[in-house]
Design an enzyme around this catalytic site. Structure first.
Site, mmCIF file in Angstrom:
data_model
loop_
_atom_site.group_PDB
_atom_site.id
_atom_site.type_symbol
_atom_site.label_atom_id
_atom_site.label_comp_id
_atom_site.label_asym_id
_atom_site.label_seq_id
_atom_site.Cartn_x
_atom_site.Cartn_y
_atom_site.Cartn_z
ATOM 1 N N SER A 102 14.762 0.514 -32.537
ATOM 2 C CA SER A 102 14.903 0.195 -31.120
ATOM 3 C C SER A 102 15.862 1.177 -30.459
ATOM 4 O O SER A 102 16.843 1.596 -31.068
ATOM 5 C CB SER A 102 15.501 -1.212 -30.932
ATOM 6 O OG SER A 102 14.758 -2.186 -31.633
ATOM 7 N N ASP B 214 24.934 -4.031 -30.675
ATOM 8 C CA ASP B 214 23.473 -3.928 -30.804
ATOM 9 C C ASP B 214 22.752 -5.001 -29.983
ATOM 10 O O ASP B 214 21.628 -5.394 -30.316
ATOM 11 C CB ASP B 214 23.037 -4.005 -32.279
ATOM 12 C CG ASP B 214 23.618 -2.871 -33.112
ATOM 13 O OD1 ASP B 214 23.801 -1.777 -32.566
ATOM 14 O OD2 ASP B 214 23.895 -3.096 -34.310
HETATM 15 C C1 GAR Z 1 19.426 6.390 -38.019
HETATM 16 O O1 GAR Z 1 18.511 5.749 -38.871
HETATM 17 C C2 GAR Z 1 19.892 5.449 -36.936
HETATM 18 O O2 GAR Z 1 18.884 4.577 -36.492
HETATM 19 C C3 GAR Z 1 20.977 4.690 -37.649
HETATM 20 O O3 GAR Z 1 21.633 5.647 -38.435
HETATM 21 C C4 GAR Z 1 20.728 6.683 -38.768
HETATM 22 C C5 GAR Z 1 21.334 8.002 -38.346
HETATM 23 O O4 GAR Z 1 20.592 9.063 -38.856
HETATM 24 N N1 GAR Z 1 21.875 4.082 -36.718
HETATM 25 C C6 GAR Z 1 22.568 2.987 -36.961
HETATM 26 O O5 GAR Z 1 22.500 2.390 -38.021
HETATM 27 C C7 GAR Z 1 23.458 2.515 -35.837
HETATM 28 N N2 GAR Z 1 24.178 1.356 -36.190
HETATM 29 P P1 GAR Z 1 20.835 10.540 -38.301
HETATM 30 O O6 GAR Z 1 22.327 10.818 -38.412
HETATM 31 O O7 GAR Z 1 20.050 11.418 -39.238
HETATM 32 O O8 GAR Z 1 20.346 10.599 -36.884
#
Ligand code: GAR
Length: 210
Positions: free
Chosen positions: A136, A145
């Site tokens: 999302s 969130d």
């Molecule tokens: C992503 O999967 C994002 O959705 C998640 O962390 C990852 C970051 O990956 N975010 C969260 O969990 C936020 N609470 P990235 O550093 O490769 O973009």
């Protein structure tokens, strides 16, 4: 162009997706800053490679969360961004520090909100026996969130999926979803007001599907 500041704590693949969309000419934005709470976050190298200014603020140098968050957003404000994008920023942010950015800050979260706020979203979706999972993009409010959801991408959970396979299959969907939402904001098609999200001037009754 819309001035964008990124907040990120780690790998930065979602930021990379934004950069790629920009390079393809699909995102009329300017990346004015990548800010991180982690000095060794790979996202910082990505930014430097792309010529985007970076900033690191280490929470351990501040007395408490509130002091840190106010310092962080003060520094970010100096870059005069129009939009803040949390792309893997793994900290809870003080509600009062967020307030000035209401309607100008979005986050990508790896679940079909309102399900699974917080951490370990893949594990929790599996444990619940969900048939669908997803990501999302939402406006950030003081509730973790919990802000209004703009758009979601979904996938079907298959027999044999585990946390790792879900994360791996979800990531490319995230990489479509986040640039798509930023493009809509850059085009002026999304706004957050007292009544919630408006899309093309009409109230958004359910999240856009990607
Ligand atoms: C992503 O999967 C994002 O959705 C998640 O962390 C990852 C970051 O990956 N975010 C969260 O969990 C936020 N609470 P990235 O550093 O490769 O973009």
């Amino acid at each position: 162009p819309l001035r964008i500041a990124i907040l990120a704590s780690g790998r930065g693949s979602n930021f990379a997706a934004l950069l790629a969309a920009h390079e393809r000419g699909e995102l009329p934005v300017e990346f004015v800053l990548v800010a991180s709470d982690k000095a060794d976050a790979p996202v910082l190298q990505l930014a430097q490679g792309a010529g985007v200014p970076t900033m690191v603020l280490d929470p351990r140098d501040y007395a408490d969360r509130r002091t840190y968050d106010f310092a962080l957003f003060d520094r970010i404000a100096a870059s005069k961004p129009d939009l803040l994008v949390l792309a893997g920023f793994m900290r809870i942010i003080d509600g009062d520090a967020l307030k000035p950015w209401a309607g100008r800050m979005i986050n990508i979260h790896p679940s079909l909100l309102p399900k699974y706020r917080g951490l370990h979203t893949h594990r929790r979706a599996l444990k619940a026996g969900d048939l669908e999972h997803g990501a999302s993009v939402h406006y950030v409010t003081a509730e973790l969130d919990g802000g209004p959801v703009i758009a979601q991408a979904t996938l079907t959970i298959e027999t044999g999926d585990d946390e790792a396979t879900l994360a791996t299959r979800l990531l490319p969907l995230e990489h479509q979803l986040l640039p798509a939402v930023v493009a809509l904001i850059a085009a002026g098609r999304l706004t957050l007001g007292e009544q919630g999200i408006a899309f093309d001037g009409e109230p958004l009754r359910k999240p856009l599907r990607w």
